[in-house]
Scaffold this motif. Structure first.
Motif, PDB file in Angstrom:
ATOM      1  N   VAL A 140      -8.653   6.588   3.178  1.00  0.00           N
ATOM      2  CA  VAL A 140      -8.474   7.284   1.904  1.00  0.00           C
ATOM      3  C   VAL A 140      -9.455   6.673   0.914  1.00  0.00           C
ATOM      4  O   VAL A 140      -9.941   5.550   1.116  1.00  0.00           O
ATOM      5  CB  VAL A 140      -7.033   7.163   1.342  1.00  0.00           C
ATOM      6  N   THR A 141      -9.743   7.410  -0.139  1.00  0.00           N
ATOM      7  CA  THR A 141     -10.617   6.881  -1.192  1.00  0.00           C
ATOM      8  C   THR A 141      -9.797   6.707  -2.457  1.00  0.00           C
ATOM      9  O   THR A 141      -9.107   7.626  -2.898  1.00  0.00           O
ATOM     10  CB  THR A 141     -11.812   7.811  -1.451  1.00  0.00           C
ATOM     11  N   VAL A 142      -9.870   5.501  -3.002  1.00  0.00           N
ATOM     12  CA  VAL A 142      -9.073   5.136  -4.166  1.00  0.00           C
ATOM     13  C   VAL A 142     -10.007   4.922  -5.352  1.00  0.00           C
ATOM     14  O   VAL A 142     -11.037   4.248  -5.227  1.00  0.00           O
ATOM     15  CB  VAL A 142      -8.279   3.843  -3.882  1.00  0.00           C
ATOM     16  N   THR A 143      -9.657   5.504  -6.491  1.00  0.00           N
ATOM     17  CA  THR A 143     -10.469   5.306  -7.703  1.00  0.00           C
ATOM     18  C   THR A 143      -9.773   4.357  -8.664  1.00  0.00           C
ATOM     19  O   THR A 143      -8.548   4.239  -8.667  1.00  0.00           O
ATOM     20  CB  THR A 143     -10.703   6.633  -8.447  1.00  0.00           C
ATOM     21  N   GLY A 144     -10.577   3.682  -9.461  1.00  0.00           N
ATOM     22  CA  GLY A 144     -10.037   2.850 -10.527  1.00  0.00           C
ATOM     23  C   GLY A 144     -10.051   1.363 -10.247  1.00  0.00           C
ATOM     24  O   GLY A 144      -9.774   0.570 -11.143  1.00  0.00           O
ATOM     25  N   MET A 145     -10.369   0.985  -9.019  1.00  0.00           N
ATOM     26  CA  MET A 145     -10.400  -0.447  -8.709  1.00  0.00           C
ATOM     27  C   MET A 145     -11.677  -1.058  -9.282  1.00  0.00           C
ATOM     28  O   MET A 145     -12.766  -0.511  -9.095  1.00  0.00           O
ATOM     29  CB  MET A 145     -10.350  -0.676  -7.197  1.00  0.00           C
ATOM     30  N   ALA A 174      -4.188  -5.795  -4.832  1.00  0.00           N
ATOM     31  CA  ALA A 174      -2.983  -5.058  -5.199  1.00  0.00           C
ATOM     32  C   ALA A 174      -2.816  -3.830  -4.310  1.00  0.00           C
ATOM     33  O   ALA A 174      -1.716  -3.547  -3.818  1.00  0.00           O
ATOM     34  CB  ALA A 174      -3.052  -4.638  -6.673  1.00  0.00           C
ATOM     35  N   VAL A 175      -3.903  -3.096  -4.079  1.00  0.00           N
ATOM     36  CA  VAL A 175      -3.850  -1.922  -3.208  1.00  0.00           C
ATOM     37  C   VAL A 175      -3.534  -2.337  -1.774  1.00  0.00           C
ATOM     38  O   VAL A 175      -2.688  -1.734  -1.100  1.00  0.00           O
ATOM     39  CB  VAL A 175      -5.193  -1.154  -3.273  1.00  0.00           C
ATOM     40  N   ARG A 176      -4.222  -3.373  -1.311  1.00  0.00           N
ATOM     41  CA  ARG A 176      -4.016  -3.842   0.066  1.00  0.00           C
ATOM     42  C   ARG A 176      -2.544  -4.209   0.295  1.00  0.00           C
ATOM     43  O   ARG A 176      -1.940  -3.816   1.291  1.00  0.00           O
ATOM     44  CB  ARG A 176      -4.910  -5.049   0.344  1.00  0.00           C
ATOM     45  N   GLU A 177      -1.971  -4.955  -0.645  1.00  0.00           N
ATOM     46  CA  GLU A 177      -0.595  -5.426  -0.471  1.00  0.00           C
ATOM     47  C   GLU A 177       0.409  -4.278  -0.475  1.00  0.00           C
ATOM     48  O   GLU A 177       1.362  -4.289   0.312  1.00  0.00           O
ATOM     49  CB  GLU A 177      -0.257  -6.455  -1.551  1.00  0.00           C
ATOM     50  N   GLU A 178       0.197  -3.309  -1.356  1.00  0.00           N
ATOM     51  CA  GLU A 178       1.141  -2.184  -1.408  1.00  0.00           C
ATOM     52  C   GLU A 178       1.073  -1.368  -0.111  1.00  0.00           C
ATOM     53  O   GLU A 178       2.097  -0.965   0.434  1.00  0.00           O
ATOM     54  CB  GLU A 178       0.847  -1.291  -2.613  1.00  0.00           C
ATOM     55  N   VAL A 207      -5.139  -3.399   6.742  1.00  0.00           N
ATOM     56  CA  VAL A 207      -5.676  -2.629   5.613  1.00  0.00           C
ATOM     57  C   VAL A 207      -6.988  -3.274   5.181  1.00  0.00           C
ATOM     58  O   VAL A 207      -7.030  -4.477   4.911  1.00  0.00           O
ATOM     59  CB  VAL A 207      -4.715  -2.627   4.398  1.00  0.00           C
ATOM     60  N   GLU A 208      -8.050  -2.468   5.161  1.00  0.00           N
ATOM     61  CA  GLU A 208      -9.347  -2.951   4.678  1.00  0.00           C
ATOM     62  C   GLU A 208      -9.697  -2.152   3.432  1.00  0.00           C
ATOM     63  O   GLU A 208      -9.645  -0.916   3.452  1.00  0.00           O
ATOM     64  CB  GLU A 208     -10.439  -2.728   5.732  1.00  0.00           C
ATOM     65  N   VAL A 209     -10.065  -2.851   2.367  1.00  0.00           N
ATOM     66  CA  VAL A 209     -10.402  -2.179   1.116  1.00  0.00           C
ATOM     67  C   VAL A 209     -11.830  -2.543   0.720  1.00  0.00           C
ATOM     68  O   VAL A 209     -12.171  -3.729   0.626  1.00  0.00           O
ATOM     69  CB  VAL A 209      -9.440  -2.594  -0.018  1.00  0.00           C
ATOM     70  N   ASP A 210     -12.658  -1.531   0.495  1.00  0.00           N
ATOM     71  CA  ASP A 210     -14.020  -1.763   0.022  1.00  0.00           C
ATOM     72  C   ASP A 210     -14.092  -1.417  -1.454  1.00  0.00           C
ATOM     73  O   ASP A 210     -13.927  -0.248  -1.834  1.00  0.00           O
ATOM     74  CB  ASP A 210     -15.023  -0.915   0.823  1.00  0.00           C
ATOM     75  N   LEU A 211     -14.324  -2.426  -2.265  1.00  0.00           N
ATOM     76  CA  LEU A 211     -14.294  -2.238  -3.714  1.00  0.00           C
ATOM     77  C   LEU A 211     -15.377  -1.267  -4.188  1.00  0.00           C
ATOM     78  O   LEU A 211     -15.111  -0.378  -5.004  1.00  0.00           O
ATOM     79  CB  LEU A 211     -14.455  -3.593  -4.409  1.00  0.00           C
ATOM     80  N   VAL A 219     -10.556   2.915   1.630  1.00  0.00           N
ATOM     81  CA  VAL A 219      -9.493   2.091   2.189  1.00  0.00           C
ATOM     82  C   VAL A 219      -9.243   2.542   3.628  1.00  0.00           C
ATOM     83  O   VAL A 219      -8.997   3.728   3.876  1.00  0.00           O
ATOM     84  CB  VAL A 219      -8.188   2.224   1.378  1.00  0.00           C
ATOM     85  N   THR A 220      -9.355   1.630   4.560  1.00  0.00           N
ATOM     86  CA  THR A 220      -9.168   1.928   5.976  1.00  0.00           C
ATOM     87  C   THR A 220      -7.860   1.302   6.433  1.00  0.00           C
ATOM     88  O   THR A 220      -7.663   0.094   6.302  1.00  0.00           O
ATOM     89  CB  THR A 220     -10.349   1.371   6.793  1.00  0.00           C
TER      90      THR A 220
END
Lengths: 69, 69
Positions: free
Chosen positions: B6-11, B19-23, B33-37, B42-43
């Motif tokens: 998914v693609t997350v905006t605002g980080m 915070a996103v990873r933990e939730e 969970v992998e998050v690319d700032l 987010v994978t």
């Protein structure tokens, strides 16, 4: 009571301000910490002489830098 | 095992990605969970069908928005 201000660079969001606030709040004598994200200005209230070295260390521990008083 | 993105905006910083990873990590079945700032991508690795509604809710709980799959 003493009130000191420092300017912190690198904060981008509310999580950043929380991290700085929490690190500075842990310094001996500190009774209140106000962080303004937009300006980077941090206002520190202390009931004893504030250890400026401890403030610098706290900001760096949080992952940011102080640019000025 | 399923992998979803998914693609997350605002980080804006590492605290945001944490915070996103933990939730998302708290969702049933999620194993990684992998998050690319920079990209917001987010994978999510899951050992069962991923509840997309739960992912959306988790991202919103962290304070951000999903813009696309």
């Amino acid at each position: 009571m003493t009130i000191s201000t420092v300017t912190v660079t690198g904060m981008t969001c509310g999580h950043c301000t929380s991290a700085v606030r929490e690190e500075i709040a842990a310094i001996a004598g500190v009774t209140d910490v106000e962080v303004d994200l937009d300006s980077g200005r941090v206002t520190i209230t202390s009931d004893q002489d504030l250890d400026q070295g401890a403030v610098k260390a706290a900001v760096e521990e949080a992952g940011y830098q102080i640019t000025g008083g």
